[in-house]
Design an enzyme around this catalytic site. Structure first.
Site, PDB file in Angstrom:
ATOM      1  N   SER A   8     -65.074  48.938 -60.076  1.00 45.86           N
ATOM      2  CA  SER A   8     -65.935  48.370 -61.116  1.00 45.86           C
ATOM      3  C   SER A   8     -65.176  47.686 -62.249  1.00 45.86           C
ATOM      4  O   SER A   8     -65.767  46.896 -62.973  1.00 45.86           O
ATOM      5  CB  SER A   8     -66.840  49.460 -61.683  1.00 45.86           C
ATOM      6  OG  SER A   8     -66.062  50.448 -62.312  1.00 45.86           O
ATOM      7  N   HIS A  53     -71.464  49.635 -56.363  1.00 47.08           N
ATOM      8  CA  HIS A  53     -71.342  48.273 -56.927  1.00 47.08           C
ATOM      9  C   HIS A  53     -71.322  47.200 -55.843  1.00 47.08           C
ATOM     10  O   HIS A  53     -71.239  46.018 -56.158  1.00 47.08           O
ATOM     11  CB  HIS A  53     -70.056  48.137 -57.752  1.00 47.08           C
ATOM     12  CG  HIS A  53     -70.173  48.678 -59.140  1.00 47.08           C
ATOM     13  ND1 HIS A  53     -70.868  48.027 -60.146  1.00 47.08           N
ATOM     14  CD2 HIS A  53     -69.684  49.806 -59.699  1.00 47.08           C
ATOM     15  CE1 HIS A  53     -70.791  48.730 -61.258  1.00 47.08           C
ATOM     16  NE2 HIS A  53     -70.087  49.819 -61.021  1.00 47.08           N
ATOM     17  N   LYS A  56     -78.416  50.467 -59.646  1.00 42.17           N
ATOM     18  CA  LYS A  56     -77.731  49.190 -59.908  1.00 42.17           C
ATOM     19  C   LYS A  56     -78.506  48.051 -59.231  1.00 42.17           C
ATOM     20  O   LYS A  56     -79.615  47.767 -59.656  1.00 42.17           O
ATOM     21  CB  LYS A  56     -76.270  49.308 -59.477  1.00 42.17           C
ATOM     22  CG  LYS A  56     -75.522  50.263 -60.416  1.00 42.17           C
ATOM     23  CD  LYS A  56     -74.057  50.450 -60.100  1.00 42.17           C
ATOM     24  CE  LYS A  56     -73.429  51.291 -61.202  1.00 42.17           C
ATOM     25  NZ  LYS A  56     -72.671  52.435 -60.702  1.00 42.17           N
TER      26      LYS A  56
HETATM   27  C1  PLP Z   1     -72.514  53.884 -61.048  1.00 40.81           C
HETATM   28  C2  PLP Z   1     -71.723  54.580 -60.010  1.00 40.81           C
HETATM   29  C3  PLP Z   1     -72.031  55.880 -59.616  1.00 40.81           C
HETATM   30  C4  PLP Z   1     -73.099  56.682 -60.288  1.00 40.81           C
HETATM   31  O1  PLP Z   1     -74.360  56.268 -59.893  1.00 40.81           O
HETATM   32  P1  PLP Z   1     -75.642  56.939 -60.603  1.00 40.81           P
HETATM   33  O2  PLP Z   1     -76.719  56.807 -59.602  1.00 40.81           O
HETATM   34  O3  PLP Z   1     -75.867  56.180 -61.857  1.00 40.81           O
HETATM   35  O4  PLP Z   1     -75.272  58.361 -60.860  1.00 40.81           O
HETATM   36  C5  PLP Z   1     -71.291  56.449 -58.600  1.00 40.81           C
HETATM   37  N1  PLP Z   1     -70.280  55.780 -58.006  1.00 40.81           N
HETATM   38  C6  PLP Z   1     -69.937  54.531 -58.373  1.00 40.81           C
HETATM   39  C7  PLP Z   1     -68.821  53.826 -57.697  1.00 40.81           C
HETATM   40  C8  PLP Z   1     -70.643  53.893 -59.391  1.00 40.81           C
HETATM   41  O5  PLP Z   1     -70.303  52.671 -59.771  1.00 40.81           O
END
Ligand code: PLP
Length: 399
Positions: free
Chosen positions: A186, A214, A245
């Protein structure tokens, strides 16, 4: 009793502030979108949002909202139970099936968040006889999940296949091995080299786990993630991901993959067994998301066009952009203070971005992370680019 502890916390908090690391939350008073209104010391201001994980622009999508409303009317507000007691409705099962179909996997288990999916993944599957080989830049939730498991830990440098091979050789000492990686990292926006990881896994008899948080909805021609990009659909044993996301931006996480793995997680994964089911309305909106994304490729195409357009214009303007194959565009500024001043100046221009610096990224690697969305109009992108160029010139970042 509290006085001594209070003093301790006050000092710690002051330390965070003195280091310039204190996080303030900016308050948004509109739905999440590419154009939002935020509260500021100058009153309410309209800004173009370049820092949401809203890759496909679904966070305020009318079809999703309607699907959620309709299911809430039919099935109520919440489940008041974990899945295995009385917290499973048909919608949960349908969403699990839709996720399996999307990724070409055998079965899927839902969690309240991907943080929970990762936190509850390793401990039920592996013991101290086994090994986890983890990319050094993996998400905090994978790191926590690994910590909760007794398996022997190995770490390889981000995307470094020579190092991964070294670690895999060492891990031959254990019974089972699993390589764990983010699909897209990210902070840089780079995609994991899943083709090479998969080849090494075959050579050294390892399973593969990819967190597509992502990358799902973003990477690959039709947004099916890194397994699409590397033509490995159905080949990866474990994929985790989020509904927070690209897939609507609400809440919910999942683990999808081999049937027996998912079955074991349903029996033993603690965040699944001891935490509430997602509400039916969220599951229904999730279902609608997968229906939308497989109906046609409009949103994925628009996201890819927007990402290319933005990156090409920024490179042409002379900005230093990390190589990216995702919707993340890291504009490198290197200096921590500059990254904060740059982001503040952009906000004055109506552009909402966040500057990242140590310890979120390595020392001397400060940057502004821009996240593109299918929701951005060409006009919004042009305004964003123009503001970057204006501020970049004023601050001597570009000529
Ligand atoms: C955002 C993210 C998470 C967490 O996801 P949530 O559903 O918001 O808990 C886990 N792993 C990665 C790689 C992320 O970018």
């Amino acid at each position: 009793m509290y006085q001594a502890f209070q003093k301790h916390l006050q000092e710690e908090l002051q330390g965070i502030k003195d280091a310039g690391l204190y996080k303030n939350e900016r308050v948004i008073i509109t739905p999440q979108s590419s154009g939002i209104k935020v509260e500021s010391d100058k009153g309410e201001v309209d800004v173009i949002n370049f820092c949401a994980n809203n890759y496909l622009g679904l966070a305020d999508n009318q079809e999703l909202i309607e699907a959620a409303k309709e299911r809430m009317d039919q099935r109520g507000y919440g489940m008041a139970s974990v899945r295995f007691i009385c917290g499973t409705q048909d919608t949960h099962k349908q969403l699990e099936k839709a996720i399996s179909d999307f990724f070409g996997t055998e079965d899927t288990i839902l969690y309240a968040a991907c943080f929970d999916a990762n936190g509850g993944l390793f401990e039920p599957l592996l013991t101290d006889e086994d090994a986890i080989i983890s990319d050094a830049l993996n998400h905090a939730s994978i790191i926590d999940g690994v910590r909760l498991c007794k398996a022997v830990r190995y770490r390889y440098r981000n995307g470094d296949m020579e190092d991964l091979e070294e670690q895999l050789k060492k891990a031959q000492a254990q019974r089972f091995r699993i390589i764990a990686t983010d699909g897209v990292f990210s902070m840089d926006g780079n995609v994991c080299p899943l083709d090479k990881i998969y080849a090494l896994a075959q050579k050294y008899d390892a399973l593969v786990m990819v967190d597509e948080s992502h990358s799902a909805g973003v990477v690959g021609k039709t947004g099916h993630g890194v397994t699409e990009q590397f033509d490995l659909r159905g080949k990866i044993e474990v994929i985790t991901g989020t509904l927070g996301k690209a897939f609507g931006g609400s809440v919910g996480g999942f683990t999808t993959g081999k049937k027996e793995i998912i079955d074991m997680l349903r029996q033993r994964s603690r965040p699944y067994l001891f935490s509430n089911s997602i509400p039916p309305m969220i599951a229904a909106a999730g279902l609608k998301t997968f229906e939308l994304l497989t109906r046609d490729n409009t949103l994925q195409d628009r996201l890819h066009e927007n990402t290319e357009y933005f990156r090409d214009k920024m490179l042409a303007a002379g900005f230093d952009i990390k190589p990216t194959q995702s919707a993340i565009c890291a504009v490198m500024l290197y200096d921590a203070r500059l990254s904060q001043e740059f982001a503040a100046a952009l906000q004055d221009e109506g552009i909402y971005v966040t500057g990242f610096y140590y310890p979120v990224v390595p020392k001397g690697q400060a940057r502004i992370r821009v996240q593109l969305s299918a929701a951005h109009t060409r006009e919004q992108l042009d305004k964003g680019i123009a503001a970057f160029i204006k501020v970049g010139r004023e601050m001597g970042v570009i000529k």
